[in-house]
Scaffold this motif. Structure first.
Motif: not given
Length: 338
Positions: A69, A72, A74-77, A142, A149, A151
């Motif tokens: 994470l 990442a 800033g990408r959702p994981l 988030e 999920v 982010r």
């Protein structure tokens, strides 16, 4: 909760209670079960719980979900249920403490040099200058718990160290009791959780006051995982349910440039927490609750006493010179104030 001001080093281990001790999550782990026949099964369940938490939440493992994470950008994981639970607990702790215990402090800890296992940090002779800054704040995280999920903004470094170990203690104690039926105590380096029927006089715990070179902490009576603590001032308390945790500034300390720093930072300033309290020990309905309150109390400094009194939680706050203050139902003893 009950307690005594008498030195507790002579309190014998409880008869009929089986014990296992080993290292995991960078600390000493102790498992106590009231039924010796259940020890092997209990140990297996504890090992599984610790492995799951470590794989989900370790900031020092490249293959952990937390590390993924943090990389990442800033990408959702999508994450596991264990990570969802751990992050939710961390965010709840931040909300409950007005941000005093905040999982977005990872970047500050990295800047301070806490970017690897602590045994390596302690040997770091870096001359880097420490620049304090407030942390981004837990509200930027988030979490969609139902979808699994998460982010976080690019560049943010999460750290779940303030709550994940306590959560592991709570989860393990509950899981073991549900499986084997007897009373159980799980101690993860001073983060203690108990479940099931307690011994007649409760689980007796030694609480060292942090004025020795080794710092303070908690351990089941009759156990001394760190010989350097032998002879240090301590108290004996007993718990029958919930959890007990100690936070302090005396153990995890290291040099960074010209400064001596430690691992508890104020999220509001990005600086190491003030030195009002060498240790704060709290009893609560869960180990997570105890650890959250004790860590927040260290961050709050002098204001911690009034805050803990408002929460009505039993707590022992010890100053660097050994003077102690108690709140709630924590047993009073000689030398305490408040």
């Amino acid at each position: 909760m009950s307690g005594s001001a008498r030195p507790a080093g002579g309190v014998a281990p409880l008869p009929g209670v089986a014990r296992a001790e080993f290292r995991a999550l960078g600390t000493v782990v102790t498992l106590l079960v009231a039924d010796p026949a259940a020890l092997e099964e209990a140990r297996g369940l504890l090992d599984a719980e610790l492995a799951a938490i470590d794989l989900a939440c370790s900031r020092f493992r490249e293959d952990s979900e937390l590390s993924a994470l943090n990389r990442a950008d800033g990408r959702p994981l999508r994450v596991s249920g264990t990570f969802v639970d751990a992050l939710a607990v961390a965010l709840d702790a931040a909300a409950a403490t007005d941000g005093d215990v905040d999982p977005t402090c990872g970047g500050v800890l990295v800047d301070l040099g806490y970017d690897r296992d602590f045994t390596e940090v302690a040997r770091d002779g870096s001359r880097a200058v420490v620049t304090a800054r407030p942390v981004p704040g837990w509200r930027v995280v988030e979490l969609d718990a139902e979808a699994g999920v998460v982010r976080v903004p690019a560049g943010l470094v999460l750290d779940l160290g303030a709550t994940a170990k306590a959560l592991a203690a709570d989860r393990a104690a509950a899981r073991i009791h549900a499986a084997v039926g007897c009373g159980v105590l799980v101690n993860l380096g001073g983060d203690i959780s108990v479940a099931g029927p307690a011994p007649d006089d409760g689980w007796r715990i030694l609480v060292t006051d942090g004025t020795s070179p080794a710092g303070g902490g908690t351990s089941p009576a009759g156990e001394d995982p760190d010989p350097a603590r032998s002879g240090a001032p301590h108290r004996a308390v007993a718990i029958t349910e919930g959890g007990l945790a100690t936070s302090g500034t005396g153990v995890r300390r290291w040099r960074r440039g010209r400064e001596t720093v430690h691992h508890i930072v104020s999220p509001h300033t990005g600086e190491c927490a003030p030195s009002s309290w060498q240790t704060v020990t709290v009893a609560a309905s869960t180990c997570v609750g105890a650890n959250t309150a004790s860590t927040a109390a260290v961050v709050r400094g002098e204001a911690a006493v009034e805050w803990l009194e408002g929460l009505a939680v039993p707590a022992l706050l010890v100053r660097p010179d050994g003077r102690a203050t108690v709140t709630g139902a924590w047993p009073h003893s000689h030398g305490t104030t408040g």
